[in-house]
Design a protein around this motif. Structure first.
Motif, PDB file in Angstrom:
ATOM      1  N   ILE A  90       0.820  -1.224   0.000  1.00  0.00           N
ATOM      2  CA  ILE A  90       0.000   0.000   0.000  1.00  0.00           C
ATOM      3  C   ILE A  90       0.850   1.269   0.000  1.00  0.00           C
ATOM      4  N   VAL A  91       2.114   1.156   0.418  1.00  0.00           N
ATOM      5  CA  VAL A  91       2.973   2.339   0.509  1.00  0.00           C
ATOM      6  C   VAL A  91       3.067   3.042  -0.839  1.00  0.00           C
ATOM      7  N   GLU A  92       3.140   2.264  -1.909  1.00  0.00           N
ATOM      8  CA  GLU A  92       3.313   2.837  -3.249  1.00  0.00           C
ATOM      9  C   GLU A  92       1.989   3.190  -3.931  1.00  0.00           C
ATOM     10  N   MET A  93       0.876   2.883  -3.304  1.00  0.00           N
ATOM     11  CA  MET A  93      -0.420   3.096  -3.951  1.00  0.00           C
ATOM     12  C   MET A  93      -0.915   4.525  -3.719  1.00  0.00           C
ATOM     13  N   GLY A  94      -1.616   5.066  -4.708  1.00  0.00           N
ATOM     14  CA  GLY A  94      -2.014   6.469  -4.672  1.00  0.00           C
ATOM     15  C   GLY A  94      -3.373   6.764  -4.079  1.00  0.00           C
ATOM     16  N   PHE A  95      -3.776   6.012  -3.067  1.00  0.00           N
ATOM     17  CA  PHE A  95      -5.062   6.305  -2.427  1.00  0.00           C
ATOM     18  C   PHE A  95      -4.871   7.270  -1.262  1.00  0.00           C
ATOM     19  N   ASP A  96      -5.992   7.797  -0.751  1.00  0.00           N
ATOM     20  CA  ASP A  96      -5.963   8.738   0.362  1.00  0.00           C
ATOM     21  C   ASP A  96      -6.347   8.099   1.689  1.00  0.00           C
ATOM     22  N   ASP A  97      -7.136   7.047   1.654  1.00  0.00           N
ATOM     23  CA  ASP A  97      -7.559   6.367   2.875  1.00  0.00           C
ATOM     24  C   ASP A  97      -7.881   4.917   2.533  1.00  0.00           C
ATOM     25  N   TYR A  98      -7.977   4.073   3.565  1.00  0.00           N
ATOM     26  CA  TYR A  98      -8.140   2.632   3.347  1.00  0.00           C
ATOM     27  C   TYR A  98      -9.036   2.078   4.439  1.00  0.00           C
ATOM     28  N   LEU A  99     -10.179   1.535   4.057  1.00  0.00           N
ATOM     29  CA  LEU A  99     -11.114   0.934   5.000  1.00  0.00           C
ATOM     30  C   LEU A  99     -11.211  -0.556   4.726  1.00  0.00           C
ATOM     31  N   VAL A 100     -11.171  -1.354   5.790  1.00  0.00           N
ATOM     32  CA  VAL A 100     -11.288  -2.803   5.648  1.00  0.00           C
ATOM     33  C   VAL A 100     -12.727  -3.206   5.974  1.00  0.00           C
ATOM     34  N   THR A 117     -12.991  17.367   3.445  1.00  0.00           N
ATOM     35  CA  THR A 117     -12.258  18.390   4.196  1.00  0.00           C
ATOM     36  C   THR A 117     -10.835  18.494   3.680  1.00  0.00           C
ATOM     37  N   ARG A 118     -10.202  17.355   3.469  1.00  0.00           N
ATOM     38  CA  ARG A 118      -8.824  17.343   2.988  1.00  0.00           C
ATOM     39  C   ARG A 118      -8.692  17.947   1.597  1.00  0.00           C
ATOM     40  N   SER A 119      -9.743  17.869   0.805  1.00  0.00           N
ATOM     41  CA  SER A 119      -9.700  18.439  -0.541  1.00  0.00           C
ATOM     42  C   SER A 119      -9.476  19.945  -0.520  1.00  0.00           C
ATOM     43  N   SER A 120      -9.826  20.576   0.603  1.00  0.00           N
ATOM     44  CA  SER A 120      -9.679  22.030   0.692  1.00  0.00           C
ATOM     45  C   SER A 120      -8.247  22.447   1.042  1.00  0.00           C
ATOM     46  N   TYR A 121      -7.406  21.492   1.436  1.00  0.00           N
ATOM     47  CA  TYR A 121      -6.023  21.811   1.778  1.00  0.00           C
ATOM     48  C   TYR A 121      -5.119  21.657   0.571  1.00  0.00           C
ATOM     49  N   ASP A 122      -3.932  22.250   0.665  1.00  0.00           N
ATOM     50  CA  ASP A 122      -3.039  22.179  -0.487  1.00  0.00           C
ATOM     51  C   ASP A 122      -2.491  20.760  -0.654  1.00  0.00           C
ATOM     52  N   GLU A 123      -1.853  20.556  -1.785  1.00  0.00           N
ATOM     53  CA  GLU A 123      -1.417  19.211  -2.169  1.00  0.00           C
ATOM     54  C   GLU A 123      -0.456  18.592  -1.163  1.00  0.00           C
ATOM     55  N   GLY A 124       0.430  19.410  -0.596  1.00  0.00           N
ATOM     56  CA  GLY A 124       1.393  18.892   0.363  1.00  0.00           C
ATOM     57  C   GLY A 124       0.730  18.338   1.613  1.00  0.00           C
ATOM     58  N   VAL A 125      -0.258  19.065   2.130  1.00  0.00           N
ATOM     59  CA  VAL A 125      -0.965  18.608   3.327  1.00  0.00           C
ATOM     60  C   VAL A 125      -1.774  17.354   3.005  1.00  0.00           C
ATOM     61  N   GLN A 126      -2.370  17.305   1.809  1.00  0.00           N
ATOM     62  CA  GLN A 126      -3.099  16.106   1.396  1.00  0.00           C
ATOM     63  C   GLN A 126      -2.167  14.902   1.349  1.00  0.00           C
ATOM     64  N   LEU A 128       0.659  14.558   3.010  1.00  0.00           N
ATOM     65  CA  LEU A 128       1.032  14.244   4.387  1.00  0.00           C
ATOM     66  C   LEU A 128      -0.033  13.370   5.038  1.00  0.00           C
ATOM     67  N   TYR A 129      -1.271  13.753   4.851  1.00  0.00           N
ATOM     68  CA  TYR A 129      -2.376  12.986   5.430  1.00  0.00           C
ATOM     69  C   TYR A 129      -2.391  11.565   4.863  1.00  0.00           C
ATOM     70  N   ALA A 130      -2.234  11.416   3.546  1.00  0.00           N
ATOM     71  CA  ALA A 130      -2.265  10.091   2.921  1.00  0.00           C
ATOM     72  C   ALA A 130      -1.135   9.209   3.448  1.00  0.00           C
ATOM     73  N   GLN A 162      10.529  13.937   5.747  1.00  0.00           N
ATOM     74  CA  GLN A 162      10.909  14.963   4.782  1.00  0.00           C
ATOM     75  C   GLN A 162       9.747  15.907   4.502  1.00  0.00           C
ATOM     76  N   LEU A 163       8.564  15.348   4.335  1.00  0.00           N
ATOM     77  CA  LEU A 163       7.394  16.171   4.033  1.00  0.00           C
ATOM     78  C   LEU A 163       7.046  17.067   5.218  1.00  0.00           C
ATOM     79  N   ARG A 164       7.139  16.536   6.437  1.00  0.00           N
ATOM     80  CA  ARG A 164       6.904  17.357   7.631  1.00  0.00           C
ATOM     81  C   ARG A 164       7.836  18.564   7.630  1.00  0.00           C
ATOM     82  N   SER A 165       9.095  18.307   7.290  1.00  0.00           N
ATOM     83  CA  SER A 165      10.090  19.376   7.266  1.00  0.00           C
ATOM     84  C   SER A 165       9.754  20.410   6.196  1.00  0.00           C
TER      85      SER A 165
END
Length: 198
Positions: A90-100, A117-126, A128-130, A162-165
Motif C-alpha cells: 500500500i505504501v506505493e499506492m495512490g489512495f488517500d484512505d483505506y477501509l477494511v 475536508t482534505r480536498s480544501s487543503y493544499d497538495e502537500g498537506v493532502q 502528508l495525510y495520505a 521529509q514532508l513534515r520538514s
C-alpha cells in the motif's frame, strides 16, 4: 467544488453492497455507482469528488482503476473500501484512505466527510495525510518486528519526515493546533502514536 452536493463514485462489484453504500450517502451527496472496474473507468470524469473503491474485482481490479484515476490526473480523493487486508504494497499506492470491510455506515460517512475536508487543503498537506494514514494503518496491522524489517515502511517514515520538514510553515499556518489535530482525528483512533509528531 460547485454549489451542488459533492459527487461520490462507489465502485463495488457486489451490487447489493454498492447500493447500500449509495443509500447511506445519498441524503447528503450525489452518488454514482459502478458495479465493476470497467464500469468505473467509463464513469470517471472531472465532476467526481470522492471515489470509494473496492480492490478485488474480476476483470479490471481496484488497483488498476486507482492507477488509471491518478494517470488521468483527476482531482478527486480516493478511499479503498475492501476486504483485502493491507500489506506493505500500500505504501506505493495512490489512495488517500483505506477501509477494511465490513464497514459501518458511520465509518463510511466520516471517511467521505474527512476526504472532502482534505480536498480544501493544499497538495502537500493532502499528501502528508495520505502518508500518515498508511503509516497508522500498517502500525495497526503489523507487529513491530515486521515494521522494522520492511524497506517499504522505512521509506514511508523517511518520506513523512521529509514532508513534515518541507511543510513546516504550512503546518504552522494552522492558527490553532487543535484545528490541525481535528483534521487528523480519524488517524488517532488507529494509532497509539501521533504520526505527525517529530
Amino acid at each position: 467544488m460547485s454549489e451542488e452536493a459533492p459527487l461520490v463514485l462507489i465502485v463495488e462489484d457486489e451490487p447489493d453492497l454498492a447500493d447500500l453504500y449509495a443509500a447511506w450517502l445519498s441524503s447528503d451527496y450525489r452518488v454514482r455507482t459502478a458495479y465493476g472496474g470497467q464500469e468505473a473507468l467509463d464513469e470517471l470524469d472531472e465532476e467526481i469528488d470522492i471515489v470509494l473503491l473496492d480492490r478485488r474485482m474480476p476483470g479490471v481490479s481496484g488497483d488498476e482503476v486507482l492507477e488509471e484515476i491518478r494517470g488521468r490526473g483527476l482531482d478527486c480523493r480516493i478511499a479503498m473500501v475492501t476486504a483485502v487486508e493491507p500489506d506493505f504494497d500500500i505504501v506505493e499506492m495512490g489512495f488517500d484512505d483505506y477501509l477494511v470491510k465490513p464497514v459501518a455506515k458511520e465509518e463510511l460517512y466520516e471517511t467521505v466527510e474527512s476526504l472532502l475536508t482534505r480536498s480544501s487543503y493544499d497538495e502537500g498537506v493532502q499528501k502528508l495525510y495520505a502518508l500518515a494514514s498508511k503509516k497508522a494503518l500498517l502500525e495497526s496491522e503489523k507487529g513491530s518486528a515486521e515494521l522494522e524489517d520492511s524497506k517499504e515502511y522505512q521509506q514511508l517514515e523517511r518520506e513523512l519526515e521529509q514532508l513534515r520538514s518541507e511543510l513546516g510553515e504550512t503546518l504552522d499556518s494552522f492558527g490553532d493546533h487543535e484545528e490541525f489535530v481535528g483534521v487528523f482525528r480519524d488517524l488517532e483512533r488507529d494509532a497509539d502514536v501521533d504520526p505527525f509528531e517529530e
